[in-house]
Design a protein around this motif. Structure first.
Motif, mmCIF file in Angstrom:
data_model
loop_
_atom_site.group_PDB
_atom_site.id
_atom_site.type_symbol
_atom_site.label_atom_id
_atom_site.label_comp_id
_atom_site.label_asym_id
_atom_site.label_seq_id
_atom_site.Cartn_x
_atom_site.Cartn_y
_atom_site.Cartn_z
ATOM 1 N N PRO A 199 35.143 48.975 33.230
ATOM 2 C CA PRO A 199 35.317 49.544 34.586
ATOM 3 C C PRO A 199 34.234 49.111 35.579
ATOM 4 O O PRO A 199 34.486 49.077 36.777
ATOM 5 N N THR A 200 33.036 48.742 35.080
ATOM 6 C CA THR A 200 31.983 48.316 36.008
ATOM 7 C C THR A 200 32.121 46.840 36.398
ATOM 8 O O THR A 200 31.310 46.323 37.157
ATOM 9 N N ARG A 201 33.147 46.158 35.867
ATOM 10 C CA ARG A 201 33.299 44.727 36.155
ATOM 11 C C ARG A 201 34.671 44.349 36.701
ATOM 12 O O ARG A 201 34.916 43.184 36.999
ATOM 13 N N ARG A 202 35.587 45.302 36.773
ATOM 14 C CA ARG A 202 36.959 44.895 37.082
ATOM 15 C C ARG A 202 37.366 45.134 38.533
ATOM 16 O O ARG A 202 38.548 45.020 38.877
ATOM 17 N N ALA A 203 36.412 45.429 39.401
ATOM 18 C CA ALA A 203 36.740 45.793 40.786
ATOM 19 C C ALA A 203 37.501 44.683 41.510
ATOM 20 O O ALA A 203 38.325 44.961 42.389
ATOM 21 N N PHE A 204 37.256 43.421 41.144
ATOM 22 C CA PHE A 204 37.945 42.342 41.852
ATOM 23 C C PHE A 204 39.460 42.406 41.610
ATOM 24 O O PHE A 204 40.251 42.111 42.502
#
Ligand code: S3P
Length: 426
Positions: free
Chosen positions: A259-264
């Motif tokens: 969840p801390t890396r998938r914002a894109f």
């Protein structure tokens, strides 16, 4: 310098897998070097940053070999004073995490990097490490590498990092697990949590309470086995390519979807792209899934300060995607981009303008007027891997294509980037 050109062609179709996550690989290497016993890293990132971390581990006396299936095997827990300066090359993660790693070791280390890294701040790590009793100094009034670390016993402390940075947090945690007592690290906003997820595999319990992470030193650190998921940031370039080229339909396998890396990917969905997640699974300590991305007409978006930490490495790509959405997109609160591998606010503005984009540079971001198309042309990458890759992606949909002056920096994070992109567009 190695020039490269990407021109519009067919829609992107088919499947691709990704290199291992660069952040996770470097953490696994440095922790594997510190932890007594054997650490096996499967699916490690093949790029130059990870190689720099391995070089540091070796210079500290860690025996490193390749297993029969290409895995990295480290024999850790045997640090000795390095005979030469430790070179993190282009890797901010290798440099800053090593500062925490070495702060408690009973010897002197000197850390440096390439010209780009020597322009990037280290005081953000150096100053809070001193709260644990660390003795570090650096060039330019403790701001820049080279950094001198005089290792000494550390004691736990409560530390506010003051800025949302996973590198600062991780450096503190690497020092904390070697300190006497408990250290609490509190960050102002959530950043990638790969270190917190990995430490328990190495035998170090981690307590998490909101934005605070605590670790107690003196535990029984031991070697472990790590499966590295596909790099979400590398996947973002291919996902963006599929999102901007009409008719595209791409499946990316084994992407880390922490969840801390998938914002894109969430950004692409909000912009109107069709992104679906399949076969979500747990690869040990990190969530992984396959991502299917299909082109749709894109709409402009506003990105504010709260979204910046989760999108930090993908912001050049956000700018490229915004250029293909009709209307004005804005990115605010991203001043941190000024101290990345290049000043990414300036690099992106210059590059987008050079290929016919309408972009206004602000102190902390951009305003981009998308026209749904770009003319194309030649771009300077300023030695920055993410600028090179983002603008090669833009070439797929720019009338005249895009030429970058140097595609070699892509090898920092993803040496296979261009072949993979070209294969999907064939
Ligand atoms: C990283 C953290 C981020 C990111 C960098 C990798 C990490 O940097 O931009 O590419 O591996 O922890 P900051 O901690 O400086 O935000």
């Amino acid at each position: 310098m190695s020039r490269a050109t990407v021109r519009p062609g067919r829609p992107l179709r088919g499947e691709a897998s990704l290199p291992g996550d660069k952040s996770i690989t470097q953490r696994a290497i440095l922790l594997g070097a510190l932890a007594p016993g054997t650490t096996i890293i499967r699916g490690a990132n093949p790029g130059a940053d990870a190689a720099a971390a391995l070089g540091i581990a070796r210079a500290l006396g860690t025996v490193v070999r390749r297993g029969s299936a290409g895995e990295i095997v480290l024999r850790g827990g045997t640090f000795r004073e390095p005979e030469r300066v430790l070179d993190a090359r282009n890797s901010g993660t290798a440099l800053r995490l090593s500062m925490g790693l070495l702060a408690a070791q009973p010897f002197l280390s000197i850390l440096t990097g390439d010209a780009s890294l020597r322009r990037r701040p280290v005081d953000r790590v150096l100053v809070p490490l001193r709260l644990l009793g660390a003795d570090l100094s650096a060039r330019g009034g403790d701001r820049l590498a080279p950094v001198v670390v005089r290792g000494r016993p550390l004691r736990g402390a409560e530390v506010e990092t003051g800025l949302p940075s996973a590198q600062v947090k991780s450096a503190l945690l690497l020092a904390a697990l070697q300190a006497e007592g408990t250290t609490v690290v509190r960050e102002p906003a959530e950043t990638r949590d790969h270190t917190e997820r990995m430490l328990p595999l190495f035998g170090v319990p981690v307590r998490r309470d909101g934005l605070a992470v605590s670790v107690t030193g003196g535990g029984s650190l031991h070697g472990t086995e790590i499966d590295v998921p596909g790099d979400a940031s590398a996947a973002a370039f291919l996902a963006a390519a599929a999102a901007i080229v009409p008719g595209s339909d791409v499946l990316l396998r084994g992407v880390g979807v922490n969840p801390t890396r998938r914002a894109f990917f969430d950004f692409l969905v909000r912009a109107g792209a069709d992104v679906t997640m399949h076969d979500a699974r747990d690869a040990g300590h990190e969530p992984v899934a396959d991502l299917r991305i299909r082109h749709r007409t894109l709409r402009p978006l506003e990105i504010g300060p709260a979204e910046i930490p989760g999108l930090i490495d993908e912001l050049p790509l956000v700018a490229v995607v915004a250029a293909f959405a009709r209307g004005v997109s804005t990115v605010r609160g991203a001043r941190e981009l000024r101290v990345k591998e290049s000043d990414r606010i300036a690099s992106v503005a210059a590059a987008l303008r050079a290929i016919g984009g309408a972009i206004e540079e602000r102190e902390d971001g951009w305003s981009i007027e998308g026209a749904g198309r770009l003319r194309g042309g030649s771009v300077e990458t300023r030695g920055d891997h993410r600028i090179a890759m983002a603008f090669l992606v833009a070439g797929l949909r720019a009338a005249e294509g895009v030429t970058v002056d140097d595609a070699a920096p892509a090898a920092v994070s993803d040496p296979g980037f261009l072949p993979r992109l070209r294969k999907l567009a064939r």
